[in-house]
Design an enzyme around this catalytic site. Sequence first.
Site, PDB file in Angstrom:
ATOM      1  N   VAL A   1      28.040  47.769  -7.279  1.00 33.65           N
ATOM      2  CA  VAL A   1      27.935  46.356  -6.913  1.00 33.65           C
ATOM      3  C   VAL A   1      26.561  46.062  -6.330  1.00 33.65           C
ATOM      4  CG1 VAL A   1      28.932  46.715  -4.598  1.00 33.65           C
ATOM      5  CG2 VAL A   1      29.159  44.477  -5.709  1.00 33.65           C
ATOM      6  N   CYS A   2      26.092  44.835  -6.548  1.00 33.95           N
ATOM      7  CA  CYS A   2      24.873  44.346  -5.896  1.00 33.95           C
ATOM      8  C   CYS A   2      25.158  42.911  -5.468  1.00 33.95           C
ATOM      9  CB  CYS A   2      23.659  44.461  -6.819  1.00 33.95           C
ATOM     10  SG  CYS A   2      23.699  43.400  -8.284  1.00 33.95           S
ATOM     11  N   ALA A   3      24.163  42.050  -5.498  1.00 34.27           N
ATOM     12  CA  ALA A   3      24.376  40.668  -5.064  1.00 34.27           C
ATOM     13  C   ALA A   3      25.125  39.855  -6.121  1.00 34.27           C
ATOM     14  CB  ALA A   3      23.048  40.000  -4.719  1.00 34.27           C
TER      15      ALA A   3
END
Length: 107
Positions: A68-70
Amino acid sequence: MHPNPSIPGISVADLAGVLAADPSTPVVDVREHDEYLAGHVPAASHMPLHTVPVRHDELPRDRTIYVVCAVGGRSGQAVAWLNAQGYDTVNVEGGTRDWVLSGYAVE
């Protein structure tokens, strides 16, 4: 859907279901340190994208890892690279933004 169909993806709702069924499921957050501290998927480990090539040996090879990231761009890059190294990773589409907008808890 992620712009690159060759990168496996999962929605935040589906990730929430996976985590509810098995809270020990590995989730890796590849955002920068300040972004991670501002709030992340509960129990997500932190491995900024630029460190993935030197830290990937810390990841399990016998389980699916959710990255996951932004919003899904950096995690998509990490998934493409990790899968090329033989890992089983899946991009969390919409990232932490969609996780928060969907009302899921953050740490």
